[in-house]
Design an enzyme around this catalytic site. Structure first.
Site, PDB file in Angstrom:
ATOM      1  N   TYR A 138      36.297  41.068  26.989  1.00 46.61           N
ATOM      2  CA  TYR A 138      36.249  39.600  26.978  1.00 46.61           C
ATOM      3  C   TYR A 138      34.821  39.107  27.198  1.00 46.61           C
ATOM      4  CZ  TYR A 138      38.180  34.896  27.782  1.00 46.61           C
ATOM      5  OH  TYR A 138      38.495  33.556  27.704  1.00 46.61           O
ATOM      6  N   ASP A 174      30.615  48.531  38.344  1.00 45.90           N
ATOM      7  CA  ASP A 174      30.796  47.453  37.377  1.00 45.90           C
ATOM      8  C   ASP A 174      31.244  46.207  38.141  1.00 45.90           C
ATOM      9  OD1 ASP A 174      31.431  45.741  35.307  1.00 45.90           O
ATOM     10  OD2 ASP A 174      32.584  47.212  34.160  1.00 45.90           O
ATOM     11  N   ILE A 175      30.320  45.262  38.309  1.00 45.59           N
ATOM     12  CA  ILE A 175      30.627  44.034  39.050  1.00 45.59           C
ATOM     13  C   ILE A 175      31.256  43.035  38.085  1.00 45.59           C
ATOM     14  CG2 ILE A 175      29.700  42.156  40.460  1.00 45.59           C
ATOM     15  CD1 ILE A 175      27.358  43.931  41.181  1.00 45.59           C
ATOM     16  N   CYS A 177      34.585  43.735  36.380  1.00 46.57           N
ATOM     17  CA  CYS A 177      34.877  44.760  35.374  1.00 46.57           C
ATOM     18  C   CYS A 177      35.880  44.347  34.321  1.00 46.57           C
ATOM     19  CB  CYS A 177      35.358  46.031  36.069  1.00 46.57           C
ATOM     20  SG  CYS A 177      36.927  45.835  36.966  1.00 46.57           S
ATOM     21  N   THR A 198      37.000  43.340  40.542  1.00 49.51           N
ATOM     22  CA  THR A 198      37.590  42.201  39.838  1.00 49.51           C
ATOM     23  C   THR A 198      38.281  41.298  40.851  1.00 49.51           C
ATOM     24  OG1 THR A 198      39.196  41.496  38.156  1.00 49.51           O
ATOM     25  CG2 THR A 198      39.703  43.521  39.348  1.00 49.51           C
ATOM     26  N   ILE A 199      38.397  40.014  40.496  1.00 45.98           N
ATOM     27  CA  ILE A 199      39.124  39.074  41.353  1.00 45.98           C
ATOM     28  C   ILE A 199      40.443  38.665  40.679  1.00 45.98           C
ATOM     29  CG2 ILE A 199      37.261  38.175  42.803  1.00 45.98           C
ATOM     30  CD1 ILE A 199      38.232  36.519  39.515  1.00 45.98           C
ATOM     31  N   GLU A 202      46.007  40.522  37.634  1.00 42.82           N
ATOM     32  CA  GLU A 202      46.486  41.032  36.345  1.00 42.82           C
ATOM     33  C   GLU A 202      45.575  42.147  35.842  1.00 42.82           C
ATOM     34  OE1 GLU A 202      48.978  40.326  34.038  1.00 42.82           O
ATOM     35  OE2 GLU A 202      50.081  39.095  35.463  1.00 42.82           O
ATOM     36  N   CYS A 356      32.894  26.228  21.997  1.00 41.12           N
ATOM     37  CA  CYS A 356      31.893  27.204  22.461  1.00 41.12           C
ATOM     38  C   CYS A 356      31.223  27.901  21.282  1.00 41.12           C
ATOM     39  CB  CYS A 356      32.550  28.220  23.383  1.00 41.12           C
ATOM     40  SG  CYS A 356      33.013  27.551  24.995  1.00 41.12           S
TER      41      CYS A 356
END
Length: 385
Positions: A138, A174-175, A177, A198-199, A202, A356
């Site tokens: 993404y 990986d900050i 990820c 990840t925050i 899911e 975008c």
């Protein structure tokens, strides 16, 4: 007697000074109100112009979600709008509080960090799988030699691996990820071990599948500020946009703390051309809560004395093609989600992707990859492409 549709022209009042003003502005961008070209703006309701004048993209976006205006080629509408820099020529009277809040309040504290995961990334893995490439990447693809979305995303992942000079046995942090596309690719092709932060719940659930497949990858549902381990390499792809100006320095301190002295850090982020601007209010409300794009100087200022900037690579124009590919997938797969999400969600998501794409096409926003080292690479860093 059957009710006939109201013509678009009925919603444009030539006696209104505000509507005449907007029409003249749009003419500078080769956009007509109720014109016959696919990028022209078609009014379906009263008050759209006034709402856009008062609330900027928040008003324009909400009225589009409600079906009050349309453009057959929404991406081209925004390309022309942004290329002519029309938003810079309007002072939106009702957005003063939004501007003050983004400047004075830390909207990206550790307590608020998980909000964007719940609001955006937790829409469902099936939804994103239908829109993204096969690896669920993404972020912006690299289209230099690619013809398809899958090829562009693999090319981007490989570019990052080569820029980081990965070697078998290295441990990589990986900050942000995501669904683990970088970690899986790097583990498969370069023999490294990866830890991803990840925050999103899911994304963490999705990551368990990768971990069970035998790949040396680990997902941690964790805010970046809480990580303390040291790694040979650090990568952060599409996460810095959620850090916020009040936290840029702390973010760089965390990366410095977690990187070994001879390591490399690759930071991949969307960026803006002008420093003293506020986050887009529509994107903030509906797509990425508490997000903020950095200016180039904000990234380098945050890194000062902590890192040497070895390389900066801008391929922001590639995000246009990436977003259009996501939009094509979204449109093709929408029938399977139309009962799960509303028509307003459909128009919101379409507005997000195409506006975008137009902004990147107009070069109003950028995509940067930085390669950073703690002390400088002896003999110099060799850019790969």
């Amino acid at each position: 007697m059957q009710n006939l549709p109201i013509p678009h022209t009925a919603f444009f009042d030539e006696t209104s000074s505000s509507q005449r003003f907007v029409a003249s502005l749009l003419e500078k961008a080769d956009i007509q109100i109720n014109g016959d070209r696919p990028w022209d703006m078609q009014l379906n309701a009263h008050g759209v112009i006034e709402d856009a004048l008062a609330r900027g993209n928040l008003g324009l976006g909400e009225r589009y979600m409600d079906g009050d205006w349309d453009a057959a080629q929404l991406d081209k509408f925004f390309f022309k709008l942004m290329r002519a820099r029309l938003p810079d020529q309007v002072n939106h009277s009702k957005l003063v509080f939004h501007h003050l809040k983004t400047r004075l309040v830390n909207l990206q504290t550790a307590k608020r960090a998980f909000q964007v995961g719940e609001a955006h990334y937790d829409l469902g893995n099936e939804f994103y799988a239908a829109m993204l490439d096969k690896r669920m990447t993404y972020t912006c693809g690299y289209w230099k030699d690619a013809k398809t979305l899958d090829e562009a995303q693999e090319a981007k992942l490989d570019l990052i691996c080569r820029k980081l000079e990965l070697k078998p046995g290295m441990r990589v942090l990986d900050i942000g990820c995501g669904w683990g596309s970088f970690m899986a690719y790097a583990a498969e092709h370069y023999g490294v071990e990866c830890v991803g932060l990840t925050i999103s719940k899911e994304q963490t659930e999705y990551g368990k599948q990768l971990m069970q497949s035998g790949l040396p990858v680990e997902f941690r549902l964790k805010d970046y500020r809480d990580e303390t381990e040291q790694f040979d390499r650090i990568v952060s792809v599409g996460m810095f946009e959620h850090v916020g100006r009040k936290n840029y320095r702390e973010y760089m301190k965390v990366a410095n703390r977690c990187l070994k002295d001879d390591g490399l850090f690759l930071l991949h982020t969307i960026g803006k051309n002008v420093r003293h601007t506020s986050p887009d209010p529509w994107i903030d409300k509906y797509i990425f809560p508490n997000g903020e794009l950095p200016a180039l100087s904000q990234v380098t200022n945050a890194a000062e004395s902590l890192f040497v900037v070895e390389d900066v690579h801008n391929f922001g124009a590639d995000y246009d093609r990436t977003l259009m590919a996501w939009h094509d997938n979204f449109e093709a797969n929408w029938p399977q989600f139309k009962d799960q999400f509303s028509e307003r969600f459909y128009r919101m998501w379409r507005y997000y992707l195409l506006s975008c794409a137009g902004a990147f096409r107009a070069r109003d926003i950028q995509l940067w990859q930085f390669v950073l080292s703690k002390k400088g690479v002896i003999g110099g860093y060799n850019r790969v492409s």
